[in-house]
Design a protein around this motif. Structure first.
Motif, short mmCIF file in Angstrom:
data_model
loop_
_atom_site.label_atom_id
_atom_site.label_comp_id
_atom_site.label_asym_id
_atom_site.label_seq_id
_atom_site.Cartn_x
_atom_site.Cartn_y
_atom_site.Cartn_z
N TYR A 59 0.67 -1.19 0.11
CA TYR A 59 -0.12 0.03 0.11
C TYR A 59 0.98 1.16 0.13
O TYR A 59 1.78 1.38 0.99
N TRP A 87 -4.98 7.78 6.88
CA TRP A 87 -5.53 6.88 7.42
C TRP A 87 -6.91 6.47 6.87
O TRP A 87 -7.38 5.32 6.73
N GLY A 91 -6.72 2.81 5.63
CA GLY A 91 -7.65 1.82 6.34
C GLY A 91 -8.79 1.35 5.28
O GLY A 91 -8.92 -0.12 5.50
N ILE A 133 -7.16 -1.26 3.06
CA ILE A 133 -6.83 -2.61 3.80
C ILE A 133 -8.29 -3.26 4.14
O ILE A 133 -8.39 -4.66 4.06
N ILE A 182 3.33 -1.86 3.96
CA ILE A 182 2.90 -0.42 3.82
C ILE A 182 4.20 0.44 3.71
O ILE A 182 5.10 0.30 4.35
N PHE A 185 0.67 4.92 11.25
CA PHE A 185 0.01 4.10 10.33
C PHE A 185 0.40 2.38 10.66
O PHE A 185 -0.40 1.71 10.86
N TRP A 186 1.56 2.26 11.10
CA TRP A 186 2.01 1.02 11.47
C TRP A 186 1.34 0.43 12.78
O TRP A 186 0.83 -0.89 12.79
N VAL A 236 -2.40 -0.20 11.52
CA VAL A 236 -2.95 -1.17 10.53
C VAL A 236 -3.03 -2.56 11.40
O VAL A 236 -3.57 -3.63 11.33
N GLU A 237 -1.77 -2.79 12.26
CA GLU A 237 -1.72 -3.95 13.40
C GLU A 237 -2.92 -4.06 14.09
O GLU A 237 -3.43 -5.25 14.47
#
Length: 280
Positions: free
Chosen positions: A149, A155, A159, A162, A177, A214-215, A218-219
């Motif tokens: 991505y 986000w 988001g 994803i 990402i 973002f990490w 995402v997690e």
């Protein structure tokens, strides 16, 4: 134009990493937005991936990306190697057309018996649109084994991309990402202020526009959906990013981008992040 001699076909098979990096380094700056260390980390993750284990009789595992550029070289290489397809979404149709010429001169000299259009489906449209975005995979009956991505860097968009991908992920799929250290909720103010600077306009601040990096976002999103999520710790990126010549080669550009917030030089270790998700 990019039809240089990189050695024999056997030379390339023996060292595809060097070959692919050579192609990347010939690109002009505008489609060459990720550092070499990130490019190679993406290669390493896919090179270690057991693609055959994801295959089922009724569904084909494919690769997807949002945004295009140097990452397309790596992803399309593995699509050809695995005899599958790469789907790329990018609203910049001119970039897609440019990359088509580069890839035809380079990648498809090695894979000369393959038809590019069977292995690369590029869509110059919104990646989340239900009629032409990632949701079309339900009509193609494909699953996703790897996704990268790199689109608008908010986000709100990431988001959504994803979330649109999650129904199609196969067991053990890899998600990665770019700019994982960004924390813009709805507006990429760094990019906006770069454009405003060019227009001789003052920088703006958008209220309520900050999210977690973002990490982290995402997690958290993946962990809500899948019973097991493995953080891959940036693959090989964090081991190599500090010695990457990309930063010095483009130092003038990167330093000025950092002043505008577009490059987070103080937090480069988390520029790239990746995960594996498991369905059981």
């Amino acid at each position: 134009m990019y039809d240089f001699f990189f050695g024999s076909s056997q030379d390339i098979e023996n060292d595809p990493q060097t070959w692919l990096l050579s192609i990347k380094r010939m690109l002009p700056r505008w489609p060459n937005g990720i550092p070499d260390s990130e490019f190679l980390a993406l290669f390493d993750l896919l090179n270690q991936y057991d693609y055959e284990s994801t295959c089922t009789p009724n569904k084909r595992p494919v690769l997807i990306e949002t945004g295009s550029g140097a990452s397309t070289i790596v992803l399309l290489y593995f699509a050809c190697k695995w005899n599958t397809c790469l789907y790329t979404w990018d609203i910049a149709s001119t970039k897609l057309a440019f990359l088509r010429g580069v890839l035809n001169d380079t990648l498809f000299r090695q894979f000369r018996d393959l038809n590019m259009f069977n292995y690369w489906k590029y869509i110059a449209y919104d990646s989340t649109n239900q009629y032409a975005g990632i949701p079309i995979l339900k009509e193609t009956n494909d699953t996703v084994c790897a996704a990268f991505y790199d689109s608008e860097h908010t986000w709100q968009v990431l988001g959504s991309e994803i979330a649109a991908t999650m129904p199609f992920l196969c067991n053990g799929a890899i998600l990665a990402i770019d700019d994982a250290n960004y924390a813009y909720k709805e507006s990429n103010t760094a990019y906006i202020n770069m454009l405003r600077t060019k227009l001789d306009l003052p920088a703006v601040t958008v209220s309520n526009n900050e999210c977690r990096p973002f990490w982290e976002e995402v997690e958290s999103l993946l962990s809500q959906k899948f019973p097991r999520v493995k953080n891959l710790d940036g693959g090989t990126y964090r081991q190599n990013y500090q010695d990457d010549i990309f930063w010095s080669y483009y130092s003038s550009d990167r330093n000025n981008m950092n002043k505008l917030g577009m490059e987070k030089l103080e937090n480069l270790a988390y520029r790239f992040e990746a995960w594996k998700v498991f369905l059981n």
